[in-house]
Design an enzyme around this catalytic site. Structure first.
Site, short mmCIF file in Angstrom:
data_model
loop_
_atom_site.label_atom_id
_atom_site.label_comp_id
_atom_site.label_asym_id
_atom_site.label_seq_id
_atom_site.Cartn_x
_atom_site.Cartn_y
_atom_site.Cartn_z
N LYS A 82 0.71 -1.33 0.15
CA LYS A 82 -0.06 0.02 0.56
C LYS A 82 1.15 1.68 -0.25
CE LYS A 82 -1.63 1.84 3.77
NZ LYS A 82 -1.23 3.45 4.24
N ASN A 83 1.73 1.23 0.79
CA ASN A 83 2.19 2.49 1.18
C ASN A 83 3.58 2.98 -0.11
OD1 ASN A 83 1.04 2.71 3.30
ND2 ASN A 83 2.84 2.68 4.50
N ARG A 86 -3.23 10.38 4.62
CA ARG A 86 -1.63 11.85 4.26
C ARG A 86 -1.20 11.69 2.91
NH1 ARG A 86 1.05 14.23 7.81
NH2 ARG A 86 3.60 13.99 7.61
N CYS A 102 -4.32 8.50 9.49
CA CYS A 102 -4.01 8.34 10.71
C CYS A 102 -4.28 8.70 11.70
CB CYS A 102 -3.40 7.16 11.38
SG CYS A 102 -4.08 5.08 10.11
N ARG A 138 1.77 14.59 12.95
CA ARG A 138 1.81 14.11 11.63
C ARG A 138 1.63 15.74 10.47
NH1 ARG A 138 -1.13 8.72 9.28
NH2 ARG A 138 1.16 8.91 8.82
N PRO A 139 2.54 16.43 11.39
CA PRO A 139 2.76 17.60 10.11
C PRO A 139 3.41 17.97 8.79
CG PRO A 139 4.76 18.30 11.46
CD PRO A 139 3.68 16.78 12.19
N VAL A 140 3.94 18.75 7.76
CA VAL A 140 4.12 18.53 6.18
C VAL A 140 4.86 19.69 6.34
CG1 VAL A 140 2.22 16.67 5.40
CG2 VAL A 140 2.00 19.33 6.06
N ASP A 141 5.53 19.35 7.53
CA ASP A 141 6.74 20.88 8.05
C ASP A 141 7.58 20.71 6.63
OD1 ASP A 141 6.77 19.58 9.45
OD2 ASP A 141 8.23 20.69 11.05
N LEU A 142 8.13 19.68 6.44
CA LEU A 142 9.69 18.82 5.96
C LEU A 142 9.00 19.19 4.79
CD1 LEU A 142 11.29 15.84 8.14
CD2 LEU A 142 11.57 18.61 8.56
N ASP A 157 5.24 0.09 11.65
CA ASP A 157 3.32 0.07 11.44
C ASP A 157 3.38 -1.59 11.52
OD1 ASP A 157 3.52 2.05 10.33
OD2 ASP A 157 3.78 1.35 7.78
N ILE A 194 8.88 6.84 16.98
CA ILE A 194 8.36 7.30 15.36
C ILE A 194 7.20 8.38 15.61
CG2 ILE A 194 7.83 6.80 13.31
CD1 ILE A 194 10.33 5.70 13.54
N ARG A 208 -8.10 0.04 5.10
CA ARG A 208 -7.76 0.74 4.36
C ARG A 208 -6.02 0.36 3.58
NH1 ARG A 208 -5.98 5.59 7.79
NH2 ARG A 208 -5.04 5.33 5.65
C1 UD1 Z 1 4.75 6.36 6.72
C2 UD1 Z 1 3.47 5.53 6.05
C3 UD1 Z 1 2.82 4.63 7.52
C4 UD1 Z 1 4.26 4.80 8.27
C5 UD1 Z 1 5.60 5.64 8.79
C6 UD1 Z 1 7.02 5.68 9.12
C7 UD1 Z 1 3.07 5.56 4.31
C8 UD1 Z 1 1.57 6.25 3.47
N1 UD1 Z 1 2.19 5.61 5.53
O1 UD1 Z 1 3.91 7.49 6.52
O2 UD1 Z 1 2.72 4.14 7.56
O3 UD1 Z 1 4.21 4.19 9.97
O4 UD1 Z 1 6.21 6.55 6.98
O5 UD1 Z 1 7.39 4.30 8.94
O6 UD1 Z 1 3.78 5.87 3.87
N2 UD1 Z 1 6.84 14.65 9.98
C9 UD1 Z 1 7.08 15.72 10.98
N3 UD1 Z 1 6.89 16.84 10.02
C10 UD1 Z 1 6.50 16.55 8.79
C11 UD1 Z 1 6.74 14.78 7.65
C12 UD1 Z 1 6.97 14.02 9.06
O7 UD1 Z 1 6.71 16.61 11.22
O8 UD1 Z 1 6.33 17.22 7.62
C13 UD1 Z 1 6.95 13.36 11.33
C14 UD1 Z 1 5.91 12.43 11.31
O9 UD1 Z 1 4.45 13.34 12.36
C15 UD1 Z 1 6.22 11.26 12.48
C16 UD1 Z 1 7.83 11.48 12.07
O10 UD1 Z 1 8.49 12.08 11.13
O11 UD1 Z 1 6.41 11.96 13.77
C17 UD1 Z 1 8.05 9.78 10.89
O12 UD1 Z 1 6.86 10.08 9.73
P1 UD1 Z 1 7.04 9.91 8.05
O13 UD1 Z 1 8.31 9.37 8.19
O14 UD1 Z 1 7.28 11.48 7.25
O15 UD1 Z 1 5.70 9.38 8.52
P2 UD1 Z 1 4.70 9.47 6.70
O16 UD1 Z 1 5.61 9.47 6.02
O17 UD1 Z 1 3.41 9.93 7.29
#
Ligand code: UD1
Length: 420
Positions: A22-23, A93, A117, A122-126, A307, A329, A399
């Protein structure tokens, strides 16, 4: 709403086939936006999340044809929109990852900030910072990210402050069409990253180093069509492995890459489970009754996957001794603990740490799924518990797990979905 009913106490035996990840599939689908020629994806899982992503792509003008045999053809020949509205983004997301490809291909995009979820902020700042470094001008207003790059994107040296799977993938999806070279340091190393790089390279991109913490991307002016096979889902494979470990029995897990789960096999072996890795499959066997408590800590790949944390907790709930499970994480990923406790598990949560004291027996009860991986941990516990377990809110399960109840029933479980 549908529920799942399980009568526990039966071992699992036989063979189970693992679907495409899926991912990975979700990001590969976003990659289809980068070319006006067709991207054909094989080994595609059929899940609520991939269907949701397909709706969004169709809204953007992508022509999608289900060719059967788990093969889907995506053609983004003529994109009709650069806007991903709230209704098509809020549930998941990964939909946010269309921002980079739209921007790279069309020079502008407007995408609603994502949902997904409920496992933390889970921000998208990065993601936004990395796209900014590639030359995008980004504004946030009314819950949307609007990005413009009228002169196109350019290469940059981006060093992530911590590992993010989504931000690594998103930046790759934009940088492939940027002018010049992009270097990503502290990049995520998950197999899904390697899979995305392989697909993009098959489309004509120049990406090196995927699977290491430094990825180097030399931008190209256009990508072409390609055929790519989605990597097998390591989380689905690990989930079945943990289910067999919990119930006892012997199952061959087919169509998987055992090397992607080394971080799981170690603790499972220590717990007393026989694991035999083969080429493209793995045999999981638990014949003796004793299961030892093992501590784990989630980490980015190649560490123990977050996961699989909930599923491992379900296993430890019936082990001999006390297991400490640390989640590093996500900040709010123990929502399954109180639900597992309803089945008789003895779990105490202190911040990022759960203390699981193994009990002799779990007992069936009504429980509620709270997120995707949490819901499948309740299924595992239900398979072990004496008596009947009813799991509600199973849309979470749909999902990410294709045909879960059918696959488990074929292995000997007494499990069925009751339609609302
Ligand atoms: C992806 C996977 C999810 C998995 C996760 C970690 C998909 C669709 N989902 O989620 O199943 O659990 O990787 O292996 O592929 N973070 C920030 N800012 C950002 C981005 C991330 O603070 O801009 C934080 C997140 O809140 C979290 C950590 O970084 O605490 C890791 O997140 P990330 O690796 O980005 O996970 P996803 O890509 O959302």
């Amino acid at each position: 709403m549908d529920i799942i009913r399980i009568i526990g106490g039966r071992p699992l035996n036989g063979a189970v086939h693992i679907n495409g990840a899926k991912n990975s599939a979700l990001k590969l689908m976003a990659a289809a936006l980068l070319s006006d020629e067709p991207l054909i994806l094989k080994n595609m899982p059929d899940l609520a999340d991939t269907r949701f992503m397909a709706h969004l792509l169709a809204h953007l003008g992508v022509d999608i044809i289900d060719e059967g045999a788990a093969t889907t053809r995506f053609c983004a020949g003529a994109l009709t929109s650069s806007e991903a509205p709230y209704d098509l983004v809020r549930k998941m997301r990964a939909t946010f990852n269309v921002l980079g490809p739209l921007l790279a291909r069309r020079g502008q995009a407007r995408v609603s900030l994502p949902g997904g979820c409920a496992i933390g902020a889970r921000p998208v700042d990065l993601h936004l910072k990395a796209l900014g470094a590639l030359g995008a001008d980004i504004t946030l207003d009314e819950g949307y990210a609007t990005a413009v790059a009228p002169k196109g994107l350019h290469g940059a040296h981006i060093s992530f402050p911590f590992v993010s799977v989504g931000a690594t993938e998103h930046t790759m999806l934009a940088a492939v069409l940027a002018h010049g070279q992009t270097i990503l340091d502290n990049a995520a190393r998950e197999p899904e990253i390697t899979d995305l790089a392989a697909c993009l390279n098959a489309m004509g991109a120049h990406i090196e180093g995927a699977g290491t913490d430094r990825i180097v991307i030399d931008g190209v002016t256009a990508l072409h069509g390609a055929t790519h096979e989605v990597v097998p889902d390591r989380i689905e494979a690990g989930t079945y492995a943990l289910a067999v470990a919990a119930t006892g029995g012997r199952v061959i897990i087919e169509n998987c890459r055992p090397a992607h789960l080394n971080a799981l096999w170690g603790p499972m072996r220590e717990a007393g489970i026989n694991i035999t890795e083969q080429d493209g499959s793995v045999i999981v066997e638990r014949t003796n009754g004793t299961l030892e408590a093992i501590d784990i800590e989630t980490r980015a790949f190649p560490g123990f996957p977050t996961d699989l944390q909930a599923q491992f907790m379900a296993l430890m709930a019936c082990a001999r001794g006390t297991s400490i499970i640390r989640e590093t994480i996500f900040e709010n990923r123990f929502m399954h603990a109180p639900e597992l406790a309803r089945l008789g598990a003895n779990i105490t949560v202190h911040g990022h740490e759960a203390v699981v004291r193994g009990v002799d027996e779990l007992h069936g009860a009504p429980v509620m799924a709270t997120d995707l991986r949490a819901s499948v941990s309740l299924v595992i516990a239900g398979l072990v518990a004496q008596g009947e377990t009813q799991i509600s809110r199973i849309y979470h399960l749909d999902r990410g797990f294709e045909g879960l109840e059918n696959k488990l029933a074929a292995l000997g479980a007494d499990i069925r979905r009751i339609k609302a």
